[in-house]
Design a protein around this motif. Sequence first.
Motif, PDB file in Angstrom:
ATOM      1  N   HIS A  22      44.834  40.254  36.818  1.00  0.00           N
ATOM      2  CA  HIS A  22      45.725  40.463  35.660  1.00  0.00           C
ATOM      3  C   HIS A  22      46.277  39.114  35.189  1.00  0.00           C
ATOM      4  O   HIS A  22      46.328  38.826  33.995  1.00  0.00           O
ATOM      5  N   HIS A  37      45.675  41.372  45.196  1.00  0.00           N
ATOM      6  CA  HIS A  37      44.735  42.359  44.627  1.00  0.00           C
ATOM      7  C   HIS A  37      44.790  42.425  43.101  1.00  0.00           C
ATOM      8  O   HIS A  37      43.817  42.793  42.456  1.00  0.00           O
ATOM      9  N   ASP A  38      45.934  42.057  42.510  1.00  0.00           N
ATOM     10  CA  ASP A  38      46.053  42.116  41.047  1.00  0.00           C
ATOM     11  C   ASP A  38      46.010  40.730  40.405  1.00  0.00           C
ATOM     12  O   ASP A  38      46.420  40.589  39.241  1.00  0.00           O
ATOM     13  N   HIS A  98      40.431  43.915  35.971  1.00  0.00           N
ATOM     14  CA  HIS A  98      41.075  42.883  36.780  1.00  0.00           C
ATOM     15  C   HIS A  98      40.568  42.863  38.213  1.00  0.00           C
ATOM     16  O   HIS A  98      40.602  41.824  38.865  1.00  0.00           O
ATOM     17  N   ASP A 147      49.361  49.597  47.382  1.00  0.00           N
ATOM     18  CA  ASP A 147      49.460  49.286  45.953  1.00  0.00           C
ATOM     19  C   ASP A 147      50.373  50.306  45.252  1.00  0.00           C
ATOM     20  O   ASP A 147      51.270  49.953  44.482  1.00  0.00           O
ATOM     21  N   TYR A 189      55.049  43.770  35.666  1.00  0.00           N
ATOM     22  CA  TYR A 189      53.785  44.406  36.003  1.00  0.00           C
ATOM     23  C   TYR A 189      53.543  45.496  34.965  1.00  0.00           C
ATOM     24  O   TYR A 189      54.390  46.388  34.788  1.00  0.00           O
ATOM     25  N   HIS A 214      39.730  48.223  44.870  1.00  0.00           N
ATOM     26  CA  HIS A 214      41.018  48.924  44.881  1.00  0.00           C
ATOM     27  C   HIS A 214      41.195  49.899  43.713  1.00  0.00           C
ATOM     28  O   HIS A 214      41.937  50.869  43.816  1.00  0.00           O
TER      29      HIS A 214
END
Length: 191
Positions: free
Chosen positions: A58, A54-55, A76, A156, A20, A99
């Motif tokens: 990416h 949520h990501d 993203h 998050d 990440y 977010h």
Amino acid sequence: MQKMMNTLLALYEQGGDQVYAGESVTQLMHAWQCGRLAEKSGASAALQLASWLHDVGHLWVNLEGTPTLRGQDDVHESIGAQVLLPVFGLAVSEPVRLHVQAKRYLVGTREIYASKLSPDSVRSLRLQGGPMGPQECAAFESEPFFADAVKLRVWDDLGKKSAWFEDTRHDALDHLMQLMHRVAQVHVTQI
Ligand SMILES: [Fe+2]
Ligand SMILES: [Fe+2]
């Protein structure tokens, strides 16, 4: 719908081991931790799924490395929301879309929150517009999914622990697919 769910799962199967950006967890560990925090907090299935995915933006754009170190905002949250909306509806796509704004909101309203952000979140905050001012905060609070977005944002920030991954990789991905099915079925009945 099944095709898109297979595509989303494949993104985590194939890209989940990517670190990440700027953190000490992989994309899959981060997604799983956020989903588990939502589940443990008694969140709806839709919000659990939003937390999981949520990501996903990416992975969708598949940018190499750490975009914030290059001074680049990969937007993203918008990409993820666009991908998720047709399959799972607003209860998933809106918290995802918001977010990043929720981080700007929390920094603008809670001093202690700002002091606990990770280094990458601090870098990206600058690229994302910095803390919200009072007018922006008021507008953000009127968003229908404001509360869910703020909850997601807190998970998050908590979901970046390097050692926390209780499930096997297979179990985690299996759980994700089951959750996607559950939420997509509810969404279909509501259209
Ligand atoms: Fe994000
Ligand atoms: Fe995240």
